[in-house]
Scaffold this motif. Structure first.
Motif, PDB file in Angstrom:
ATOM      1  N   GLY A 201      15.732  14.890  61.486  1.00 16.20           N
ATOM      2  CA  GLY A 201      14.776  15.917  61.869  1.00 16.20           C
ATOM      3  C   GLY A 201      15.037  16.470  63.260  1.00 16.20           C
ATOM      4  O   GLY A 201      15.571  15.773  64.126  1.00 16.20           O
ATOM      5  N   ASP A 202      14.675  17.730  63.469  1.00 14.56           N
ATOM      6  CA  ASP A 202      14.785  18.325  64.801  1.00 14.56           C
ATOM      7  C   ASP A 202      13.595  17.867  65.643  1.00 14.56           C
ATOM      8  O   ASP A 202      12.870  16.935  65.262  1.00 14.56           O
ATOM      9  N   ASN A 203      13.381  18.503  66.773  1.00 17.12           N
ATOM     10  CA  ASN A 203      12.299  18.076  67.657  1.00 17.12           C
ATOM     11  C   ASN A 203      10.922  18.178  67.011  1.00 17.12           C
ATOM     12  O   ASN A 203       9.970  17.524  67.448  1.00 17.12           O
ATOM     13  N   CYS A 204      10.806  19.017  65.996  1.00 18.80           N
ATOM     14  CA  CYS A 204       9.525  19.172  65.283  1.00 18.80           C
ATOM     15  C   CYS A 204       9.482  18.337  64.015  1.00 18.80           C
ATOM     16  O   CYS A 204       8.516  18.418  63.249  1.00 18.80           O
ATOM     17  N   GLY A 205      10.529  17.537  63.783  1.00 19.44           N
ATOM     18  CA  GLY A 205      10.575  16.716  62.580  1.00 19.44           C
ATOM     19  C   GLY A 205      11.050  17.460  61.342  1.00 19.44           C
ATOM     20  O   GLY A 205      10.989  16.925  60.233  1.00 19.44           O
ATOM     21  N   VAL A 206      11.517  18.692  61.504  1.00 19.06           N
ATOM     22  CA  VAL A 206      11.961  19.503  60.366  1.00 19.06           C
ATOM     23  C   VAL A 206      13.384  19.110  59.975  1.00 19.06           C
ATOM     24  O   VAL A 206      14.281  19.045  60.824  1.00 19.06           O
ATOM     25  N   THR A 207      13.598  18.844  58.697  1.00 17.09           N
ATOM     26  CA  THR A 207      14.915  18.483  58.170  1.00 17.09           C
ATOM     27  C   THR A 207      15.573  19.702  57.524  1.00 17.09           C
ATOM     28  O   THR A 207      14.894  20.710  57.250  1.00 17.09           O
ATOM     29  N   PRO A 208      16.877  19.644  57.249  1.00 17.17           N
ATOM     30  CA  PRO A 208      17.525  20.752  56.536  1.00 17.17           C
ATOM     31  C   PRO A 208      16.857  21.065  55.201  1.00 17.17           C
ATOM     32  O   PRO A 208      16.732  22.235  54.819  1.00 17.17           O
ATOM     33  N   LEU A 209      16.408  20.037  54.483  1.00 16.14           N
ATOM     34  CA  LEU A 209      15.723  20.273  53.214  1.00 16.14           C
ATOM     35  C   LEU A 209      14.438  21.064  53.422  1.00 16.14           C
ATOM     36  O   LEU A 209      14.133  21.990  52.659  1.00 16.14           O
ATOM     37  N   MET A 210      13.685  20.711  54.441  1.00 19.27           N
ATOM     38  CA  MET A 210      12.463  21.462  54.737  1.00 19.27           C
ATOM     39  C   MET A 210      12.781  22.917  55.040  1.00 19.27           C
ATOM     40  O   MET A 210      12.091  23.831  54.569  1.00 19.27           O
ATOM     41  N   ASP A 211      13.830  23.145  55.825  1.00 20.01           N
ATOM     42  CA  ASP A 211      14.230  24.516  56.148  1.00 20.01           C
ATOM     43  C   ASP A 211      14.534  25.300  54.880  1.00 20.01           C
ATOM     44  O   ASP A 211      14.110  26.455  54.721  1.00 20.01           O
ATOM     45  N   ALA A 212      15.279  24.687  53.972  1.00 16.27           N
ATOM     46  CA  ALA A 212      15.673  25.371  52.741  1.00 16.27           C
ATOM     47  C   ALA A 212      14.451  25.720  51.895  1.00 16.27           C
ATOM     48  O   ALA A 212      14.339  26.834  51.374  1.00 16.27           O
ATOM     49  N   ILE A 213      13.520  24.772  51.766  1.00 20.02           N
ATOM     50  CA  ILE A 213      12.330  25.001  50.937  1.00 20.02           C
ATOM     51  C   ILE A 213      11.420  26.041  51.583  1.00 20.02           C
ATOM     52  O   ILE A 213      10.927  26.962  50.924  1.00 20.02           O
ATOM     53  N   GLN A 214      11.192  25.911  52.890  1.00 21.83           N
ATOM     54  CA  GLN A 214      10.300  26.847  53.574  1.00 21.83           C
ATOM     55  C   GLN A 214      10.807  28.280  53.497  1.00 21.83           C
ATOM     56  O   GLN A 214      10.028  29.223  53.435  1.00 21.83           O
ATOM     57  N   CYS A 215      12.137  28.441  53.492  1.00 20.80           N
ATOM     58  CA  CYS A 215      12.726  29.784  53.452  1.00 20.80           C
ATOM     59  C   CYS A 215      13.019  30.256  52.036  1.00 20.80           C
ATOM     60  O   CYS A 215      13.588  31.339  51.850  1.00 20.80           O
ATOM     61  N   GLY A 216      12.646  29.468  51.039  1.00 19.08           N
ATOM     62  CA  GLY A 216      12.793  29.893  49.651  1.00 19.08           C
ATOM     63  C   GLY A 216      14.195  29.786  49.090  1.00 19.08           C
ATOM     64  O   GLY A 216      14.504  30.411  48.070  1.00 19.08           O
ATOM     65  N   HIS A 217      15.058  28.971  49.712  1.00 18.15           N
ATOM     66  CA  HIS A 217      16.434  28.830  49.223  1.00 18.15           C
ATOM     67  C   HIS A 217      16.496  27.630  48.273  1.00 18.15           C
ATOM     68  O   HIS A 217      16.923  26.535  48.640  1.00 18.15           O
ATOM     69  N   ILE A 218      16.066  27.866  47.042  1.00 11.25           N
ATOM     70  CA  ILE A 218      15.924  26.780  46.071  1.00 11.25           C
ATOM     71  C   ILE A 218      17.273  26.158  45.717  1.00 11.25           C
ATOM     72  O   ILE A 218      17.382  24.933  45.556  1.00 11.25           O
ATOM     73  N   ASP A 219      18.326  26.967  45.579  1.00  8.94           N
ATOM     74  CA  ASP A 219      19.639  26.424  45.238  1.00  8.94           C
ATOM     75  C   ASP A 219      20.133  25.470  46.321  1.00  8.94           C
ATOM     76  O   ASP A 219      20.718  24.420  46.017  1.00  8.94           O
ATOM     77  N   VAL A 220      19.919  25.843  47.578  1.00 12.77           N
ATOM     78  CA  VAL A 220      20.322  24.971  48.679  1.00 12.77           C
ATOM     79  C   VAL A 220      19.482  23.699  48.669  1.00 12.77           C
ATOM     80  O   VAL A 220      20.005  22.590  48.843  1.00 12.77           O
ATOM     81  N   ALA A 221      18.187  23.841  48.445  1.00 12.88           N
ATOM     82  CA  ALA A 221      17.302  22.677  48.407  1.00 12.88           C
ATOM     83  C   ALA A 221      17.707  21.732  47.276  1.00 12.88           C
ATOM     84  O   ALA A 221      17.731  20.507  47.454  1.00 12.88           O
ATOM     85  N   ARG A 222      18.050  22.297  46.130  1.00  9.87           N
ATOM     86  CA  ARG A 222      18.471  21.459  45.000  1.00  9.87           C
ATOM     87  C   ARG A 222      19.745  20.696  45.346  1.00  9.87           C
ATOM     88  O   ARG A 222      19.885  19.502  45.028  1.00  9.87           O
ATOM     89  N   LEU A 223      20.675  21.367  46.004  1.00  6.00           N
ATOM     90  CA  LEU A 223      21.916  20.713  46.399  1.00  6.00           C
ATOM     91  C   LEU A 223      21.639  19.563  47.366  1.00  6.00           C
ATOM     92  O   LEU A 223      22.218  18.474  47.236  1.00  6.00           O
ATOM     93  N   LEU A 224      20.763  19.783  48.333  1.00  2.80           N
ATOM     94  CA  LEU A 224      20.433  18.733  49.288  1.00  2.80           C
ATOM     95  C   LEU A 224      19.741  17.558  48.607  1.00  2.80           C
ATOM     96  O   LEU A 224      20.008  16.393  48.920  1.00  2.80           O
ATOM     97  N   LEU A 225      18.879  17.854  47.652  1.00  2.00           N
ATOM     98  CA  LEU A 225      18.220  16.784  46.907  1.00  2.00           C
ATOM     99  C   LEU A 225      19.225  16.000  46.073  1.00  2.00           C
ATOM    100  O   LEU A 225      19.208  14.772  46.018  1.00  2.00           O
TER     101      LEU A 225
END
Length: 307
Positions: A201-225
């Motif tokens: 997580g970054d300083n706010c605790g946000v992970t790459p997966l959170m970034d992908a989901i929050q920005c609507g990049h489902i394919d990226v989120a699926r890959l990370l999962l």
């Protein structure tokens, strides 16, 4: 009307690449004015006129290391605009390859904002250091991850294998950046060739997966999962606590439940259902409950709530 020797006319001639007219103007004026901002060399480099650049440097002895108000040099201009021939010329005349402009940006960093592998190669082959960081803590590899060109990322990792081991001043990694911008192919390269921790997580605790989901990049989120496995219920909880919309969908009308079910993530699917998310059809008419490969994935996870 601009008079002979007028700086505005000289800059226009350089911008248009009219070398002969420029020669005549400079000879008539007896030299070149010294503007407070960009020099004529900056202008020639920015617009990619190597012949004009060479004339100004050689016939008039203009300083190739001159800086403007932002401390940009002609090499910064040529690199940022992707003019490889101008970059090669300036480096050949001894321009400092890792010179710094305002905010500590090098020419290589500027080149990485463009998807121009040739310019990046030219700079690296002349000794540019990919590990240098700007004032925000970003190195060239981090900047290239924002643009998402997999070939450039592969090249930088080949010439500098440790380039990925970096984070910004707020602890964001290149994987965070690529995921946030939805660069699927770039994320594939980062996951294959780098060793990022799944839940870093970054300083706010946000992970790459959170970034992908929050920005609507489902394919990226699926890959990370898929890459990092299950155990992301806490990630979803954090996202919801940060105000993420549980009902948000991507351009194919897929919800987070589609993602969880397609990835066979029982715990995530169960948590989403218990949090009130209802199943719905995507653009193909497919419900999330139709995606699990195993019949037991949704058993005991609130299956009735999906219909």
């Amino acid at each position: 009307m601009a008079q002979p020797g007028d700086p505005r006319r000289l800059y226009r001639l350089v911008q248009e690449g009219r070398l002969r007219a420029l020669q005549e103007e400079l000879q008539a004026a007896g030299g070149c004015p010294g503007p407070a901002g960009d020099t004529l060399l900056h202008c020639a480099a920015r617009h990619g006129h190597r012949d004009v650049l060479a004339y100004l440097a050689e016939a008039w002895g203009m300083d190739i290391e001159a800086t403007n108000r932002d401390y940009k040099r002609p090499l910064h201009e040529a690199a940022s605009m992707g003019h490889r021939d101008c970059v090669r010329y300036l480096l050949g005349r001894g321009a400092a390859v890792d010179c710094l402009k305002k905010a500590d940006w090098t020419p290589l960093m500027m080149a990485c904002t463009r998807k121009n592998l040739g310019v990046i190669q030219e700079l690296v082959e002349h000794g540019a250091n990919p590990l240098l960081k700007n004032k925000d803590g970003w190195n060239s590899f981090h900047i290239a991850s924002r643009e998402g060109d997999p070939l450039i990322l592969q090249y930088l990792l080949t010439v500098c294998p440790d380039a990925w081991k970096t984070e910004s001043k707020i602890r964001r990694t290149p994987l965070h950046t690529a995921a946030m911008h939805g660069h699927l192919e770039a994320v594939k390269v980062l996951l294959k060739r780098c060793q990022y921790e799944p839940d870093y997580g970054d300083n706010c605790g946000v992970t790459p997966l959170m970034d992908a989901i929050q920005c609507g990049h489902i394919d990226v989120a699926r890959l990370l999962l898929d890459e990092h496995g299950e155990g992301h219920t806490s990630t979803i909880q954090t996202l919801l606590s940060l105000g993420a919309d549980i009902n948000s969908k991507d351009e194919k009308n897929r919800s987070a439940l589609h993602l969880a079910c397609a990835g066979q993530h029982l715990a995530c699917a169960k948590f989403l259902l218990q949090s009130g998310l209802k199943d719905s059809e995507d653009v193909t008419g497919t419900l999330a409950q139709q995606l699990p490969r195993r019949a037991d994935v949704l058993q005991g996870s609130g299956h009735s709530a999906m219909t």
